[in-house]
Scaffold this motif. Sequence first.
Motif, PDB file in Angstrom:
ATOM      1  N   TYR A  21       0.818  -1.212   0.000  1.00 25.62           N
ATOM      2  CA  TYR A  21       0.000   0.000   0.000  1.00 25.62           C
ATOM      3  C   TYR A  21       0.854   1.266   0.000  1.00 25.62           C
ATOM      4  N   ASN A  22       2.139   1.098  -0.198  1.00 27.80           N
ATOM      5  CA  ASN A  22       3.060   2.211  -0.297  1.00 27.80           C
ATOM      6  C   ASN A  22       2.935   3.197   0.866  1.00 27.80           C
ATOM      7  N   GLY A  23       3.327   2.752   2.041  1.00 20.43           N
ATOM      8  CA  GLY A  23       3.346   3.650   3.208  1.00 20.43           C
ATOM      9  C   GLY A  23       4.781   3.886   3.649  1.00 20.43           C
ATOM     10  N   MET A  24       4.941   4.769   4.622  1.00 17.23           N
ATOM     11  CA  MET A  24       6.274   5.013   5.179  1.00 17.23           C
ATOM     12  C   MET A  24       6.304   4.541   6.617  1.00 17.23           C
ATOM     13  N   LEU A  25       7.292   3.712   6.957  1.00 14.36           N
ATOM     14  CA  LEU A  25       7.445   3.244   8.335  1.00 14.36           C
ATOM     15  C   LEU A  25       8.770   3.750   8.889  1.00 14.36           C
ATOM     16  N   TYR A  26       8.738   4.326  10.070  1.00 18.13           N
ATOM     17  CA  TYR A  26       9.964   4.724  10.763  1.00 18.13           C
ATOM     18  C   TYR A  26      10.181   3.738  11.899  1.00 18.13           C
ATOM     19  N   TYR A  27      11.222   2.897  11.756  1.00 20.18           N
ATOM     20  CA  TYR A  27      11.428   1.747  12.656  1.00 20.18           C
ATOM     21  C   TYR A  27      12.600   2.019  13.597  1.00 20.18           C
ATOM     22  N   PRO A  28      12.374   1.993  14.912  1.00 18.15           N
ATOM     23  CA  PRO A  28      13.384   2.518  15.834  1.00 18.15           C
ATOM     24  C   PRO A  28      14.388   1.544  16.450  1.00 18.15           C
ATOM     25  N   THR A  29      14.191   0.232  16.317  1.00 19.55           N
ATOM     26  CA  THR A  29      15.001  -0.681  17.110  1.00 19.55           C
ATOM     27  C   THR A  29      16.323  -1.032  16.415  1.00 19.55           C
ATOM     28  N   PHE A  30      17.409  -1.204  17.204  1.00 20.82           N
ATOM     29  CA  PHE A  30      18.609  -1.805  16.653  1.00 20.82           C
ATOM     30  C   PHE A  30      18.234  -3.206  16.214  1.00 20.82           C
ATOM     31  N   TYR A  31      18.769  -3.659  15.101  1.00 23.51           N
ATOM     32  CA  TYR A  31      18.301  -4.958  14.598  1.00 23.51           C
ATOM     33  C   TYR A  31      19.405  -5.657  13.837  1.00 23.51           C
ATOM     34  N   GLY A  72      19.923  -6.329  10.709  1.00 21.96           N
ATOM     35  CA  GLY A  72      20.293  -5.948   9.352  1.00 21.96           C
ATOM     36  C   GLY A  72      19.732  -6.904   8.319  1.00 21.96           C
ATOM     37  N   LEU A  73      20.463  -7.063   7.199  1.00 20.27           N
ATOM     38  CA  LEU A  73      20.052  -7.965   6.138  1.00 20.27           C
ATOM     39  C   LEU A  73      18.662  -7.618   5.614  1.00 20.27           C
ATOM     40  N   GLU A  74      18.361  -6.342   5.575  1.00 28.68           N
ATOM     41  CA  GLU A  74      17.058  -5.914   5.079  1.00 28.68           C
ATOM     42  C   GLU A  74      17.167  -4.475   4.613  1.00 28.68           C
ATOM     43  N   GLN A  75      16.387  -4.144   3.612  1.00 29.23           N
ATOM     44  CA  GLN A  75      16.354  -2.760   3.149  1.00 29.23           C
ATOM     45  C   GLN A  75      15.081  -2.605   2.346  1.00 29.23           C
ATOM     46  N   SER A  76      14.303  -1.580   2.664  1.00 26.77           N
ATOM     47  CA  SER A  76      13.066  -1.371   1.933  1.00 26.77           C
ATOM     48  C   SER A  76      12.900   0.110   1.672  1.00 26.77           C
ATOM     49  N   PRO A  77      12.410   0.464   0.472  1.00 27.03           N
ATOM     50  CA  PRO A  77      12.162   1.890   0.204  1.00 27.03           C
ATOM     51  C   PRO A  77      11.084   2.445   1.134  1.00 27.03           C
ATOM     52  N   ASN A  78      10.271   1.571   1.722  1.00 24.36           N
ATOM     53  CA  ASN A  78       9.172   2.043   2.548  1.00 24.36           C
ATOM     54  C   ASN A  78       9.508   2.143   4.023  1.00 24.36           C
ATOM     55  N   VAL A  79      10.752   1.839   4.386  1.00 21.56           N
ATOM     56  CA  VAL A  79      11.124   1.874   5.786  1.00 21.56           C
ATOM     57  C   VAL A  79      12.345   2.770   5.972  1.00 21.56           C
ATOM     58  N   ILE A  80      12.314   3.616   6.994  1.00 24.47           N
ATOM     59  CA  ILE A  80      13.514   4.314   7.429  1.00 24.47           C
ATOM     60  C   ILE A  80      13.915   3.685   8.754  1.00 24.47           C
ATOM     61  N   TYR A  81      15.134   3.137   8.802  1.00 26.56           N
ATOM     62  CA  TYR A  81      15.596   2.448  10.001  1.00 26.56           C
ATOM     63  C   TYR A  81      16.357   3.449  10.869  1.00 26.56           C
ATOM     64  N   THR A  82      15.775   3.834  11.999  1.00 24.90           N
ATOM     65  CA  THR A  82      16.415   4.878  12.804  1.00 24.90           C
ATOM     66  C   THR A  82      17.315   4.316  13.904  1.00 24.90           C
ATOM     67  N   GLY A  83      17.311   2.975  14.081  1.00 25.31           N
ATOM     68  CA  GLY A  83      18.252   2.356  15.022  1.00 25.31           C
ATOM     69  C   GLY A  83      19.477   1.855  14.253  1.00 25.31           C
ATOM     70  N   GLN A  84      20.404   1.214  14.965  1.00 24.93           N
ATOM     71  CA  GLN A  84      21.585   0.695  14.289  1.00 24.93           C
ATOM     72  C   GLN A  84      21.280  -0.643  13.624  1.00 24.93           C
ATOM     73  N   GLU A  85      21.990  -0.942  12.534  1.00 21.72           N
ATOM     74  CA  GLU A  85      21.963  -2.308  12.028  1.00 21.72           C
ATOM     75  C   GLU A  85      23.213  -3.025  12.564  1.00 21.72           C
TER      76      GLU A  85
END
Lengths: 308, 418
Positions: free
Chosen positions: B144-154, B156-169
């Motif tokens: 559905y083409n949304g924007m997600l701001y995801y805060p947790t360190f995680y 990695g091994l993932e990347q999506s145009p719809n997610v901004i990862y604000t924690g560390q990988e």
Amino acid sequence: MFADYSMTELMSIFAMQGFAGLSLFSIFVLMALGLAIIFGQMGVINMAHGEFMILGAYTTYLTAQVFESVMPGLYGGYFFVAMILAFVVTFALGALVEWLMIRHLYHRPLDTLLATWGLSLILQQTYRSVFGAREVGVSLPDWMMGSIQVTDMVEIPINGLFVMVLSLLIAFAVYLLMFRSGWGRQVRAVVQNRPMAEAVGIDSGRVDRVTFALGCGIAGIAGSAFTMIGSTGPTSGQLYIVDTFLVVVFGGAQSLLGTIASAFTISQAQSTMEFFLSGSMAKVLTLLFVVGILMLRPQGLFALKVRR
Amino acid sequence: MKLSKTQTSTRRSSWTRRHLLGGLMALPALFALSNTALADAANTTGLAVTDDTVKVGILHSITGTMAISETGSVQAEKLAIEQINASGGVLGRQIEYIQEDGASDWPTFAEKSRKLLVNDKVAAVFGCWTSASRKAVLPVFEQYNGMLYYPTFYEGLEQSPNVIYTGQEATQQILASIDWLAKEKGAKTFYLLGSDYIWPRTSNKIARKHIDKLGLKVVGEEYYPLGHTQFNSVINKIKLKKPDVIFASVVGGSNVAFYKQMKAAGVDLTKEKPLLMTISVTEDEILGIGGENVEGAYASMKYFQSLTNANNEAFVKAFKERWGDDIVIGDVTQAAYLGPWLWKAAVEKAGSFDIAKVQAASPGIELTTAPEGYVRIHENHHLWSKARIGQAQTDGQYKLIYETEELMEPNPFPEGYQ
């Protein structure tokens, strides 16, 4: 699996794991005694047993808070006060629950499972509202912190010893109460033949209430002891309930001695295997072992001999 | 309000009747025109944006087992939104949030994110905590083409145009900490310990590869179920193997049992051996564990509440004013706070709420006001940030021991770690 270790290392491994097993054993005994009294003697499946433990733990937490802010000088001794309070509070709640709920369900033992499960959900939510979702911890007084150095590798934690002594004392007290007191005789009489017990003038309703409350009170003491090794959260009680039922059923539900024997077997088996295998593997093998024995002896390790 | 209205009408009464009539008739038309014109420019994809407001979603667990961890994130996101509103909003619009409860249940997360995107048409969602919940909502955000701001360190091994990862990988947290241990502490042997689910297992897989690569040794690896409280056996094993480092990713309540039992068994973390490096214990967890039990342990995070810089001091002060004095702020809470601010910056750079434009505008967005100092969004939608090592103190705070001089480039797909 033994090849990686030298002989002396193996000796100390067994010593250390034996002790780890003993402290697991005393925890199992504390958890299971209350349930064994309620389930074994009354046939009530108390799914809220874990929540009674947590009530004891929260009582301990509150007592520690009070001691810390009001009389920090006496902090070393708060634990004994806390345990007594934990017993009193859970005993009282147990008696109340028996009066409000359980006594109406004695002819429908399976329904006690549903009712007490509902009770456990209510209690969990109450804890969450009162104490918050965050887990709380109690800091131990200094004298409980250290450990006793036996050899180079073998060190015995003092709080582990404390829990062990505590559970032995409680087990002994329960034994005296059930087998050496008039009240215990009444309980056993009611368990074996209720109409006959009533016929000789035993107030079976009162016996039921005290028995249930006593089981809950012991759960409270167990919860109080758990604050020494773990944290307390609204849902922590759920972690213990499966192990507790396992111990009680494996031991033979109506036998207190069986409960103790089963706690010992399970804890030692698990702790020894845990060292050489992974934690989950040890648990799986323990469960398989218990299931195997129960298939051969459905009544558990020790069965009560009664005429049916 | 009332006063100004009367003032206008007195002024108007001096106008001729014709003027007034004409003006009145033109007013709604003008209003409608400006409305569509403004909304059109800033929003061409039918998001819930009006002239005065824009709707966003907050999606975290406020019930269930994860509530303990996610509460801080919710508080941080609300604080950021309130601050943005107080400073004039985004493109002149006040932010309104719709909060949904993921209830610590991954299918619920997916369902609620669909509701936020499809029914509420929110312009952005701030949320999720566990990797499992992020994996559950990811297809929904992409569909559905949304924007997600995801805060947790995680992991990695993932990347999506719809997610901004604000924690560390992983590389910013795990590899950085192992490098530090090897270089500064001369660590040779590691004991890996974690809770039994995807994040610790993947993290330890990455850690093990890196340890092998450096020519060092893993002497044990062990997982325990979530909520486990009996660590006696593993502590015995650690004592026997005598590793230089215990690398711990135990999560949640289990930590309390683990650190208390370590202390009781005589493992002193303030000594040189074994060192304990945790990638999962933030100030929030220490609250439950008790500072005296965890004292001396090292943590690899990008943020500690005790950081001394003007941004952080203002942030901690505002956070405590809003949510209470006895609160502590952990790494993830700060990363959650960055979400709304990064989104605002991207929207303003794009001049539009359109998802595609916000996505395109995101790389290169920088925040000079971030509590952790300064961050910038990389092309891969992760943040450039510093790696930091802190040491736990008895008061439950971390003391900063080391930080990288430069910002670390996020690299969610490190070579050889897939």
